[in-house]
Each structure stands twice: as structure tokens, then as C-alpha cells.
Design an enzyme around this catalytic site. Structure first.
Site, PDB file in Angstrom:
ATOM      1  CB  SER A  80      -1.069 -41.994   5.391  1.00  0.00           C
ATOM      2  OG  SER A  80      -2.308 -41.743   6.004  1.00  0.00           O
ATOM      3  CD  GLU A  81       3.060 -43.450   6.466  1.00  0.00           C
ATOM      4  OE1 GLU A  81       2.317 -44.401   6.756  1.00  0.00           O
ATOM      5  OE2 GLU A  81       3.049 -42.365   7.078  1.00  0.00           O
TER       6      GLU A  81
ATOM      7  N   GLY B  24     -10.422 -28.577  27.906  1.00  0.00           N
ATOM      8  CA  GLY B  24     -10.250 -29.680  28.864  1.00  0.00           C
ATOM      9  C   GLY B  24     -11.390 -30.671  28.832  1.00  0.00           C
TER      10      GLY B  24
ATOM     11  NE  ARG C 111     -15.879 -23.133  28.521  1.00  0.00           N
ATOM     12  CZ  ARG C 111     -15.815 -23.285  29.836  1.00  0.00           C
ATOM     13  NH1 ARG C 111     -16.914 -23.544  30.540  1.00  0.00           N
ATOM     14  NH2 ARG C 111     -14.655 -23.223  30.446  1.00  0.00           N
TER      15      ARG C 111
ATOM     16  CB  ILE D 174     -13.241 -26.524  19.495  1.00  0.00           C
ATOM     17  CG1 ILE D 174     -12.563 -25.920  18.256  1.00  0.00           C
ATOM     18  CG2 ILE D 174     -14.567 -25.809  19.786  1.00  0.00           C
ATOM     19  CD1 ILE D 174     -13.305 -26.137  16.939  1.00  0.00           C
TER      20      ILE D 174
ATOM     21  CD  GLU E 289      -9.663 -52.207   4.923  1.00  0.00           C
ATOM     22  OE1 GLU E 289      -9.386 -52.291   3.698  1.00  0.00           O
ATOM     23  OE2 GLU E 289     -10.202 -53.121   5.556  1.00  0.00           O
TER      24      GLU E 289
HETATM   25  C1  LIG Z   1      -7.786 -52.316  14.620  1.00  0.00           C
HETATM   26  C2  LIG Z   1      -7.132 -53.002  13.445  1.00  0.00           C
HETATM   27  C3  LIG Z   1      -7.887 -53.833  12.650  1.00  0.00           C
HETATM   28  C4  LIG Z   1      -7.301 -54.485  11.559  1.00  0.00           C
HETATM   29  N1  LIG Z   1      -8.080 -55.290  10.789  1.00  0.00           N
HETATM   30  C5  LIG Z   1      -7.505 -55.989   9.790  1.00  0.00           C
HETATM   31  C6  LIG Z   1      -8.277 -56.921   9.016  1.00  0.00           C
HETATM   32  O1  LIG Z   1      -9.491 -57.085   9.240  1.00  0.00           O
HETATM   33  N2  LIG Z   1      -7.671 -57.594   8.020  1.00  0.00           N
HETATM   34  C7  LIG Z   1      -6.342 -57.431   7.745  1.00  0.00           C
HETATM   35  O2  LIG Z   1      -5.833 -58.077   6.830  1.00  0.00           O
HETATM   36  N3  LIG Z   1      -5.586 -56.565   8.466  1.00  0.00           N
HETATM   37  C8  LIG Z   1      -6.125 -55.839   9.476  1.00  0.00           C
HETATM   38  N4  LIG Z   1      -5.364 -54.977  10.227  1.00  0.00           N
HETATM   39  C9  LIG Z   1      -3.942 -54.832   9.892  1.00  0.00           C
HETATM   40  C10 LIG Z   1      -3.655 -53.531   9.165  1.00  0.00           C
HETATM   41  O3  LIG Z   1      -4.131 -53.578   7.835  1.00  0.00           O
HETATM   42  C11 LIG Z   1      -2.143 -53.271   9.242  1.00  0.00           C
HETATM   43  O4  LIG Z   1      -1.849 -52.891  10.578  1.00  0.00           O
HETATM   44  C12 LIG Z   1      -1.718 -52.162   8.277  1.00  0.00           C
HETATM   45  O5  LIG Z   1      -1.855 -52.557   6.940  1.00  0.00           O
HETATM   46  C13 LIG Z   1      -0.253 -51.754   8.512  1.00  0.00           C
HETATM   47  O6  LIG Z   1       0.566 -52.872   8.493  1.00  0.00           O
HETATM   48  P1  LIG Z   1       1.552 -53.163   9.726  1.00  0.00           P
HETATM   49  O7  LIG Z   1       0.803 -52.943  10.999  1.00  0.00           O
HETATM   50  O8  LIG Z   1       2.184 -54.466   9.486  1.00  0.00           O
HETATM   51  O9  LIG Z   1       2.604 -51.994   9.645  1.00  0.00           O
HETATM   52  P2  LIG Z   1       4.006 -52.038   8.871  1.00  0.00           P
HETATM   53  O10 LIG Z   1       3.797 -52.546   7.486  1.00  0.00           O
HETATM   54  O11 LIG Z   1       5.008 -52.660   9.733  1.00  0.00           O
HETATM   55  O12 LIG Z   1       4.266 -50.466   8.770  1.00  0.00           O
HETATM   56  C14 LIG Z   1       4.842 -49.719   9.840  1.00  0.00           C
HETATM   57  C15 LIG Z   1       5.117 -48.314   9.332  1.00  0.00           C
HETATM   58  O13 LIG Z   1       6.030 -48.370   8.219  1.00  0.00           O
HETATM   59  C16 LIG Z   1       5.428 -47.788   7.085  1.00  0.00           C
HETATM   60  N5  LIG Z   1       5.790 -48.501   5.881  1.00  0.00           N
HETATM   61  C17 LIG Z   1       5.702 -49.841   5.657  1.00  0.00           C
HETATM   62  N6  LIG Z   1       6.095 -50.137   4.412  1.00  0.00           N
HETATM   63  C18 LIG Z   1       6.446 -48.966   3.843  1.00  0.00           C
HETATM   64  C19 LIG Z   1       6.922 -48.609   2.545  1.00  0.00           C
HETATM   65  N7  LIG Z   1       7.120 -49.525   1.577  1.00  0.00           N
HETATM   66  N8  LIG Z   1       7.190 -47.313   2.310  1.00  0.00           N
HETATM   67  C20 LIG Z   1       6.974 -46.373   3.264  1.00  0.00           C
HETATM   68  N9  LIG Z   1       6.525 -46.649   4.488  1.00  0.00           N
HETATM   69  C21 LIG Z   1       6.251 -47.930   4.776  1.00  0.00           C
HETATM   70  C22 LIG Z   1       3.921 -47.844   7.341  1.00  0.00           C
HETATM   71  O14 LIG Z   1       3.232 -46.841   6.591  1.00  0.00           O
HETATM   72  C23 LIG Z   1       3.861 -47.603   8.837  1.00  0.00           C
HETATM   73  O15 LIG Z   1       3.969 -46.224   9.090  1.00  0.00           O
HETATM   74  C24 LIG Z   1      -5.937 -54.286  11.286  1.00  0.00           C
HETATM   75  C25 LIG Z   1      -5.182 -53.410  12.089  1.00  0.00           C
HETATM   76  C26 LIG Z   1      -5.769 -52.778  13.160  1.00  0.00           C
HETATM   77  C27 LIG Z   1      -4.918 -51.833  14.009  1.00  0.00           C
END
Ligand SMILES: Cc1cc2nc3c(=O)[nH]c(=O)nc-3n(C[C@H](O)[C@H](O)[C@H](O)COP(=O)(O)OP(=O)(O)OC[C@H]3O[C@@H](n4cnc5c(N)ncnc54)[C@H](O)[C@@H]3O)c2cc1C
Length: 132
Positions: free
Chosen positions: A118-119, A92, A20, A89, A115
């Protein structure tokens, strides 16, 4: 998965930056672009080493919860940043479907959520560190 997406994004951004032209030179000649490439490649390499350390610890049949959480936390956040900067980088074009960066950007976002968010990884890391 996160590491692979991050590497793909930065590889594409590197190639694009060398092609670019802006202000009569490739944008890869700009230090601002070079620093983004340097920082992201450094973070992704560190992520790779954390991943290998976690795998090595598991292979040695040792307790690896802390190592796995550090690798998951760091690799997913490094990859998210890499995709953000790769899109920057490409400018648009990065936002359009003409290049795969927009897909990397969408795909990588979930890696710091599923899985274990991060929290939750930070909770596990702190727990492992504090029980030592
Ligand atoms: C595309 C996709 C595929 C998935 N596949 C699977 C699968 O195959 N099998 C399966 O079992 N699950 C699966 N999931 C679920 C996934 O593991 C959950 O979405 C994830 O673990 C977060 O849980 P939650 O969505 O209930 O969020 P919540 O637990 O409601 O969390 C919401 C927010 O609060 C924060 N939080 C929650 N508890 C705390 C704490 N104690 N301290 C600080 N912060 C906290 C979280 O970090 C997050 O920022 C999938 C999700 C997606 C989006």
C-alpha cells in the site's frame, strides 16, 4: 482477488446476521451491524468502480499507472476492512474454523503487501498526480 475475498466475507456476514438471534431478534436488526454492512458494501462497490476504471483506461491504451495503483490500494484496504468487520459480525464463530471467514481474513492480509505494498501504491499515485 481482494474484491472477491471482501465480497465473499460480507455476503457470509449478511447471511449470518439474519440468522443469529441475540436479545430475541436477529443481530441484523441492530444498527451497529447494519452500519458495518452498509459501510463495507459501499467501500467494496467503490473499489469495483476503481478497478473498472483502471481496466477501461488500459483497454483504451492510455497511461494507467495512477488508476491501477488507486484501484489496487483501495480494493485491498477495503477488502481487509471487510474481512475484519465480517469476523466481528460473526463474533467468536468468525474466529473458529467452523466458518470460512477466518480463512478470508488470513488470505486477504497479503493483498496489501504483494504486487506492491500500500505504501508503494501511494508513492506511485502521488508521483502520477504531481507530474500532471
Ligand atoms: C505470498 C507471497 C507471494 C509473493 N509472490 C511474488 C511473486 O510471484 N513474484 C514476486 O516478484 N514477488 C512476490 N512476492 C513478494 C512481494 O511482492 C513483496 O513481499 C512485496 O513487494 C514487498 O516487498 P518486501 O517483502 O521486500 O518488503 P519491503 O520492501 O522490505 O517493505 C517492508 C515495509 O517497508 C515499506 N516500504 C518499503 N519501501 C518503502 C518506501 N520507499 N517508502 C515507504 N515505505 C516503504 C513497505 O511498504 C513495507 O511496509 C510475494 C510475497 C508474498 C508474501
Amino acid at each position: 482477488m481482494a474484491l472477491g475475498i471482501g465480497l465473499a466475507a460480507i455476503d457470509l456476514a449478511k447471511r449470518y446476521a439474519k440468522e443469529r438471534m441475540q436479545f430475541e431478534e436477529p443481530i441484523a436488526a441492530k444498527q451497529a451491524i447494519q452500519f458495518m454492512i452498509a459501510d463495507n458494501c459501499t467501500r467494496l462497490e467503490a473499489a469495483r468502480l476503481l478497478l473498472l476504471r483502471a481496466a477501461f483506461t488500459k483497454d483504451r491504451k492510455r497511461h494507467y499507472a495512477g488508476e491501477a495503483s488507486m484501484a489496487k490500494l483501495y480494493a485491498t484496504e477495503a477488502a481487509n476492512r471487510a474481512c475484519y468487520d465480517a469476523m466481528q459480525i460473526l463474533g467468536g464463530y468468525g474466529y473458529t474454523r467452523d466458518f470460512p471467514v477466518e480463512r478470508y481474513y488470513r488470505d486477504v492480509r497479503v493483498t496489501s503487501i504483494y504486487e506492491g505494498t500500500s505504501e508503494i501504491q501511494r508513492i506511485i499515485i502521488a508521483r502520477e498526480l504531481l507530474k500532471q
